[in-house]
Design a protein around this motif. Structure first.
Motif, PDB file in Angstrom:
ATOM      1  N   CYS A 217     -51.024  24.237  -9.797  1.00 40.24           N
ATOM      2  CA  CYS A 217     -52.394  24.543 -10.217  1.00 40.24           C
ATOM      3  C   CYS A 217     -53.413  23.821  -9.334  1.00 40.24           C
ATOM      4  O   CYS A 217     -54.480  24.369  -9.039  1.00 40.24           O
ATOM      5  CB  CYS A 217     -52.590  24.196 -11.690  1.00 40.24           C
ATOM      6  SG  CYS A 217     -51.675  25.290 -12.801  1.00 40.24           S
TER       7      CYS A 217
ATOM      8  N   ARG B  86     -53.784  25.880  -6.360  1.00 40.70           N
ATOM      9  CA  ARG B  86     -54.569  27.086  -6.654  1.00 40.70           C
ATOM     10  C   ARG B  86     -56.067  26.813  -6.596  1.00 40.70           C
ATOM     11  O   ARG B  86     -56.860  27.737  -6.414  1.00 40.70           O
ATOM     12  CB  ARG B  86     -54.226  27.617  -8.049  1.00 40.70           C
ATOM     13  CG  ARG B  86     -52.932  28.374  -8.081  1.00 40.70           C
ATOM     14  CD  ARG B  86     -52.594  28.942  -9.451  1.00 40.70           C
ATOM     15  NE  ARG B  86     -53.721  29.438 -10.180  1.00 40.70           N
ATOM     16  CZ  ARG B  86     -53.934  29.185 -11.489  1.00 40.70           C
ATOM     17  NH1 ARG B  86     -53.090  28.439 -12.165  1.00 40.70           N
ATOM     18  NH2 ARG B  86     -54.975  29.689 -12.097  1.00 40.70           N
TER      19      ARG B  86
ATOM     20  N   ALA C 210     -57.820  26.984 -12.513  1.00 39.42           N
ATOM     21  CA  ALA C 210     -56.768  26.129 -11.959  1.00 39.42           C
ATOM     22  C   ALA C 210     -56.947  24.655 -12.312  1.00 39.42           C
ATOM     23  O   ALA C 210     -55.969  23.966 -12.612  1.00 39.42           O
ATOM     24  CB  ALA C 210     -56.697  26.298 -10.448  1.00 39.42           C
TER      25      ALA C 210
ATOM     26  N   GLU D 124     -55.921  24.002 -15.924  1.00 39.15           N
ATOM     27  CA  GLU D 124     -54.471  24.131 -16.076  1.00 39.15           C
ATOM     28  C   GLU D 124     -53.734  22.975 -15.395  1.00 39.15           C
ATOM     29  O   GLU D 124     -52.688  22.532 -15.884  1.00 39.15           O
ATOM     30  CB  GLU D 124     -54.018  25.490 -15.552  1.00 39.15           C
ATOM     31  CG  GLU D 124     -54.513  26.615 -16.462  1.00 39.15           C
ATOM     32  CD  GLU D 124     -54.282  28.003 -15.915  1.00 39.15           C
ATOM     33  OE1 GLU D 124     -53.845  28.136 -14.754  1.00 39.15           O
ATOM     34  OE2 GLU D 124     -54.553  28.963 -16.660  1.00 39.15           O
TER      35      GLU D 124
ATOM     36  N   VAL E 254     -48.873  32.691 -11.090  1.00 43.06           N
ATOM     37  CA  VAL E 254     -49.802  32.138 -12.078  1.00 43.06           C
ATOM     38  C   VAL E 254     -49.245  32.376 -13.475  1.00 43.06           C
ATOM     39  O   VAL E 254     -49.233  31.473 -14.321  1.00 43.06           O
ATOM     40  CB  VAL E 254     -51.205  32.762 -11.920  1.00 43.06           C
ATOM     41  CG1 VAL E 254     -52.132  32.312 -13.033  1.00 43.06           C
ATOM     42  CG2 VAL E 254     -51.788  32.418 -10.568  1.00 43.06           C
TER      43      VAL E 254
ATOM     44  N   CYS F 277     -46.375  30.049 -14.189  1.00 41.40           N
ATOM     45  CA  CYS F 277     -46.838  28.694 -14.497  1.00 41.40           C
ATOM     46  C   CYS F 277     -47.371  28.616 -15.925  1.00 41.40           C
ATOM     47  O   CYS F 277     -47.090  27.663 -16.646  1.00 41.40           O
ATOM     48  CB  CYS F 277     -47.919  28.255 -13.516  1.00 41.40           C
ATOM     49  SG  CYS F 277     -47.239  27.745 -11.946  1.00 41.40           S
ATOM     50  N   ARG F 278     -48.130  29.604 -16.331  1.00 41.13           N
ATOM     51  CA  ARG F 278     -48.652  29.621 -17.697  1.00 41.13           C
ATOM     52  C   ARG F 278     -47.518  29.738 -18.700  1.00 41.13           C
ATOM     53  O   ARG F 278     -47.549  29.115 -19.758  1.00 41.13           O
ATOM     54  CB  ARG F 278     -49.655  30.758 -17.859  1.00 41.13           C
ATOM     55  CG  ARG F 278     -50.939  30.478 -17.097  1.00 41.13           C
ATOM     56  CD  ARG F 278     -51.911  31.621 -17.182  1.00 41.13           C
ATOM     57  NE  ARG F 278     -53.121  31.286 -16.441  1.00 41.13           N
ATOM     58  CZ  ARG F 278     -54.004  32.169 -16.032  1.00 41.13           C
ATOM     59  NH1 ARG F 278     -53.832  33.461 -16.313  1.00 41.13           N
ATOM     60  NH2 ARG F 278     -55.072  31.793 -15.373  1.00 41.13           N
TER      61      ARG F 278
END
Length: 183
Positions: free
Chosen positions: A22, A25, A37, A40, A165, A168-169
Motif C-alpha cells: 500500500c 501504491r 493507499a 490502507e 489491490v 491486499c484488501r
C-alpha cells in the motif's frame, strides 16, 4: 489477539507485506490509488504491530491507548472522506474495529487480549466475514470479450493493477477476522 506464535508471525508478515504494498501504491499515477493507499498502509502496519506474539514482545501499558487514539483519528479522517468516496465507509469500520480491539487489549489483565463485548465482536466478525467473501468473489477472473488485454491494450503498472489491490484488501479482511477471533 496474541494467540499461538507461528500463526501470529504469519499474520504479522501478511499485514506488513500488505502495508508495504500500500505504501508503494501511494506513488501511483492513478489518483484513486493514492487516495486510499495511505489509509490502507496504516491499517496494514497497525494490524501487523498488534499481531506480534506476546511471547516475543509485550507492549507497554501506554501502547493500547496510543493505538486507540491513532485509529480514532484515522476513523475521523475516514468519516470525513466518506462524503466523497463510499469505500471510506469500510475504512471507518476497520478503524473503529482497531479502536475496539485496542480498548479491549488495554482493559484486559496484562494486555494479552480480552473477550471484548461479545455482541460487538460478533457484529464485526459478521461484517468482515461478509467483506472477505465479497472481496474473494471479486478476484474470480472474468473473461474479456474479444480477447482484448485489460486496460484497453496498454500496459498497467504493477502498483495500479486492480486485482493486486483487491488481493491486499482481501488479505487485510482475513487478518481482521483472525484478530477478532483471537480477541
Amino acid at each position: 489477539m496474541h494467540g499461538p506464535v507461528s500463526p501470529g508471525w504469519l499474520l504479522v508478515a501478511l499485514c506488513a507485506a500488505t502495508g508495504a504494498y500500500c505504501l508503494l501504491r501511494m506513488r501511483s499515477r492513478v489518483e484513486e490509488q493514492r487516495r486510499t493507499a495511505g489509509t490502507e498502509a496504516l491499517m496494514g502496519f497497525g494490524m501487523a504491530a498488534m499481531a506480534v506474539p506476546a511471547t516475543v514482545f509485550t507492549p507497554p501499558p501506554w501502547a493500547w491507548p496510543g493505538y486507540a487514539a491513532l485509529f480514532g483519528g484515522a476513523a475521523l479522517h475516514a468519516l470525513w472522506t466518506a462524503r466523497a468516496d463510499a469505500h471510506h465507509l469500510h475504512h471507518l469500520v476497520g478503524d473503529a474495529a482497531m479502536v475496539y480491539m485496542a480498548v479491549a487489549m488495554a482493559a484486559s489483565p496484562g494486555g494479552h487480549g480480552g473477550s471484548g463485548v461479545p455482541v460487538l465482536t460478533g457484529a464485526l466478525l459478521l461484517y468482515f466475514t461478509g467483506y472477505v467473501l465479497l472481496s474473494g468473489a471479486r478476484l474470480v477472473p472474468v473473461s474479456v470479450p474479444g480477447g482484448a488485454a485489460p486496460g484497453g491494450g496498454r500496459a498497467v503498472a504493477w502498483g495500479d493493477r486492480p486485482e493486486l489491490v483487491r488481493a491486499c484488501r482481501l488479505s487485510m479482511g482475513i487478518a481482521m477476522v483472525a484478530m477478532l477471533l483471537a480477541l
